[in-house]
Every structure is written in structure tokens, then in C-alpha cells.
Design an enzyme around this catalytic site. Structure first.
Site, PDB file in Angstrom:
ATOM      1  NE  ARG A 161     -50.468  45.891  23.875  1.00  0.00           N
ATOM      2  CZ  ARG A 161     -49.788  46.019  25.019  1.00  0.00           C
ATOM      3  NH1 ARG A 161     -50.399  45.854  26.177  1.00  0.00           N
ATOM      4  NH2 ARG A 161     -48.501  46.292  25.002  1.00  0.00           N
ATOM      5  CG  HIS A 175     -51.923  49.965  26.919  1.00  0.00           C
ATOM      6  ND1 HIS A 175     -52.818  48.978  27.280  1.00  0.00           N
ATOM      7  CD2 HIS A 175     -52.340  51.103  27.528  1.00  0.00           C
ATOM      8  CE1 HIS A 175     -53.745  49.501  28.064  1.00  0.00           C
ATOM      9  NE2 HIS A 175     -53.479  50.785  28.232  1.00  0.00           N
ATOM     10  CE1 TYR A 220     -45.436  46.002  26.894  1.00  0.00           C
ATOM     11  CE2 TYR A 220     -44.919  48.305  27.310  1.00  0.00           C
ATOM     12  CZ  TYR A 220     -45.758  47.338  26.777  1.00  0.00           C
ATOM     13  OH  TYR A 220     -46.911  47.712  26.132  1.00  0.00           O
TER      14      TYR A 220
END
Length: 361
Positions: free
Chosen positions: A256, A260, A269
Site C-alpha cells: 500500500r 490507509h 508507523y
């Protein structure tokens, strides 16, 4: 039943035919015309991701989970199916839904905050996009089981992410599918993260595809940024399911590239270096290089594909810039075919309240 030791790859990161790999099944490259058609869908998917993100920033969409970098998985999931087959997508699979022929504006209705899913699932055999993780897998198994009981020649592809493989519904769906030997393919897009949770903290299995053996079905691993390999592996699973071979679990290794959703900050993160390491593996650039070297992707063809992608982007812009007329009574109108006394009472209360507000404004 065990998957290949290395993910299946037919075109490498440099856009050349991959050599020197041994897989559990002999996979052939799709035809050149199939790859060219798939490339057009990849370009469209990338343009849709960019346009949808822009529409969010303009306040025309509530949220958008980008599939930038995962477009090959999306395109392959749609291309491997016949018209009579079914696709069960997640909230991130807008490109797959569009590749099945669903109107682009209708696909985005859910993500702009409309009260409904946006499109008729029966028109293109595409279930509504699922936001709760893994619930769509159970629905997919139900459709596949019903098709088998009716003697229909139907195959179902159920999409999910690596995070969904940690859900109880994932286990229930795979177990039921295996026990009743139904024609469904569980297609896991392993993009390394369940929002902020990396795969290493989700599972200690050798791979997610290895989980298939526990249910008595075959598993396979595939390079999720290689459209040719994805089509070959999925086509093989579809043939197997259609011929009575039962369910399969396929894990696509992808990434990805963006957050998100627009509400997420992925820099909290994961590192920029990690993201940059995946940039050369871009599925669109990889296939473009391969097709150009083969003399299939001419300047004229590239221009035609780009123009079609821009047309779809314009359709999205125009459609989502139309103001939607909201009828509050829709809250009650489509809950039951025959409204309950409680719903009728609530409907009357809202109508009366809105009437009073209108009289005093």
C-alpha cells in the site's frame, strides 16, 4: 496443497520475462492482447486513485482508501471472471469494481457518504463494497454454495486484505467453503499492513497462503505487482473451481503505497525508506516496460489509453460535483418492504419536526 516457495512471478521488476523460477504449477504468460487490455485498466485505475484523492481534498468525498500500487491485484480479480461469475470486494477495491463495468460515479457513492451502496449488485454480479473486515467472505461462500446447489456454472472471487485474515469470519468462510467444496477463490491482497499493524504482528505462518492447507484447500503465492502472474494464477484457480475442484486461497504480495485512507498518517508507523524500496516494483511501470519492449505499446496506443483514463476521471469529477438532494424519509423507506409500526411512528415524528422547523425559518 502447499504454495510455491517463492511468489509466482512471470515479469520481473525490470519489465523482462522472469526466468529461473520453479513453481508448483506451470504458469504460462497471458496473451499479449490480454496484457495490453490489462495495462489499459491499470492506467485507468491509477488515474481513478489520483482523481478520487483530489475529490476528497475538495470535500466531494467523505473518505477514500487508495489502492495506489495495488492496481494489478484489482485488475486481475476482475479480468479472471466471466460475466456470469461474482466478485465480492472490500472498501479498497474500487478499481476492481469499475473494471467489472460498474459506473464510476455509482462506485463512489458509498465513499462520498451516501446512505446506499451506489449500484445494483445484480447488474454486473458485483456485491456491494464491504467495510467490516471479512464479512464479505461469508457472503461470497453463500453465493457460491447456492450456485452449486442450483447446478450453475458460477465461480466467486472474494477479495480481502491481510488484516482480514485475522478475523473469525475468515476462518468460518474458508472452513465452510472447504467442507462443502464450493467454487470460491479467496484472494488476499497482502499489502503488509492492517492499517498500522505490520504483517509480522498479525501472523507467524510461513505465509498467509500456507493457511490453506489447514482447511484442506490449495494455496498459492503470487507477486501482486505482476499483472501477468496474477492473471495466470487466478485463471488457474478459476478453471479449477469451475471444473468442480473446490475453493482456493491465493495470497498476492503487494504494498500500500499511500496511507490507509485520507484520515490516516502512514508516516507514524512506517519509514519513507520502506516506501521508496517499493517504488521500482510499481505494477504499471513494470508492464509498460514489458509491452513497450515487445513493440505492443506504441505512442498512439499509449495516447488512446491515457485519453480513456482521463475520460473516466472527468466522469467522476462531473458526477461527484453534482449536489445530491437528500430525502430524510429514505431513513425509513428502505428498511423493510412493509414498514413496522415503530418505523412509521418515527417517520411521522421526523416529518412533523422538519415541518415545524420549516415554518419557523
Amino acid at each position: 496443497m502447499l504454495p510455491s516457495q517463492q511468489p509466482v512471478r512471470l515479469i520481473d521488476e525490470n519489465g523482462s520475462a522472469a526466468v529461473g523460477r520453479t513453481f508448483k504449477t506451470s504458469y504460462a504468460l497471458p496473451t499479449e492482447q490480454t496484457l495490453l487490455r490489462g495495462y489499459g485498466q491499470l492506467v485507468m485505475g491509477r488515474r481513478v486513485n489520483d482523481q478520487a484523492s483530489a475529490l476528497v481534498r475538495q470535500g466531494r468525498m467523505a473518505v477514500y482508501p487508495s489502492s495506489h500500487g495495488q492496481e494489478a491485484c484489482q485488475v486481475a480479480a476482475a479480468m479472471c471472471l466471466a460475466d456470469r461469475d461474482w466478485l465480492f470486494p472490500t472498501y479498497r477495491d474500487t478499481v476492481a469494481v469499475m473494471a467489472r463495468g460498474v459506473d464510476p460515479v455509482q462506485v463512489m457513492e458509498l465513499l462520498r457518504g451516501s446512505w446506499h451502496g451506489g449500484y445494483d449488485p445484480y447488474e454486473h454480479n458485483v456485491a456491494t463494497q464491504s467495510t467490516p473486515l471479512a464479512t464479505q467472505l461469508l457472503h461470497a461462500v453463500g453465493v457460491a454454495h447456492a450456485a452449486k446447489l442450483r447446478g450453475e456454472d458460477t465461480v466467486v472471487v472474494a477479495l480481502c486484505g491481510d488484516g482480514a485474515s485475522s478475523e473469525g469470519d475468515f476462518h468460518e468462510a474458508l472452513n465452510f467453503a472447504a467442507v462443502f467444496h464450493v467454487p470460491v477463490i479467496f484472494f488476499v491482497q497482502n499489502n503488509e499492513y492492517a492499517i498500522s499493524v505490520p504483517l509480522i504482528h498479525q501472523s507467524v505462518a510461513p505465509s498467509l497462503a500456507h493457511k490453506a492447507i489447514g482447511y484442506g484447500m490449495p494455496g498459492e503465492r503470487v507477486d501482486g505487482n505482476d499483472l501477468a502472474a496474477l492473471l495466470a494464477v487466478l485463471d488457474d484457480a478459476v478453471r479449477r473451481a469451475r471444473s468442480g475442484g473446490g475453493p482456493s486461497l491465493i495470497e498476492a504480495h503487494t504494498y500500500r503505497m499511500q496511507s490507509h485512507t485520507n484520515a490516516d498518517d502512514a508516516s507514524r508507523y512506517r519509514s519513507d525508506d520502506e516506501v521508496r524500496a517499493w517504488e521500482p516494483r510499481d505494477p504499471l511501470l513494470r508492464l509498460r516496460t514489458y509491452l513497450s519492449a515487445a513493440g505492443l505499446l506504441t505512442a498512439a496506443e499509449e495516447e488512446r489509453i491515457g485519453a480513456e483514463a482521463e475520460r473516466v476521471a472527468a466522469v467522476l469529477r462531473d458526477g461527484l460535483n453534482v449536489e445530491v438532494t437528500v430525502d430524510p424519509q429514505d431513513l425509513f423507506r428502505f428498511v423493510y418492504s412493509e414498514p413496522t409500526p415503530q418505523l412509521l411512528e418515527q417517520s411521522d415524528m421526523l416529518r412533523e419536526e422538519l415541518s415545524r422547523e420549516g415554518a419557523t425559518s
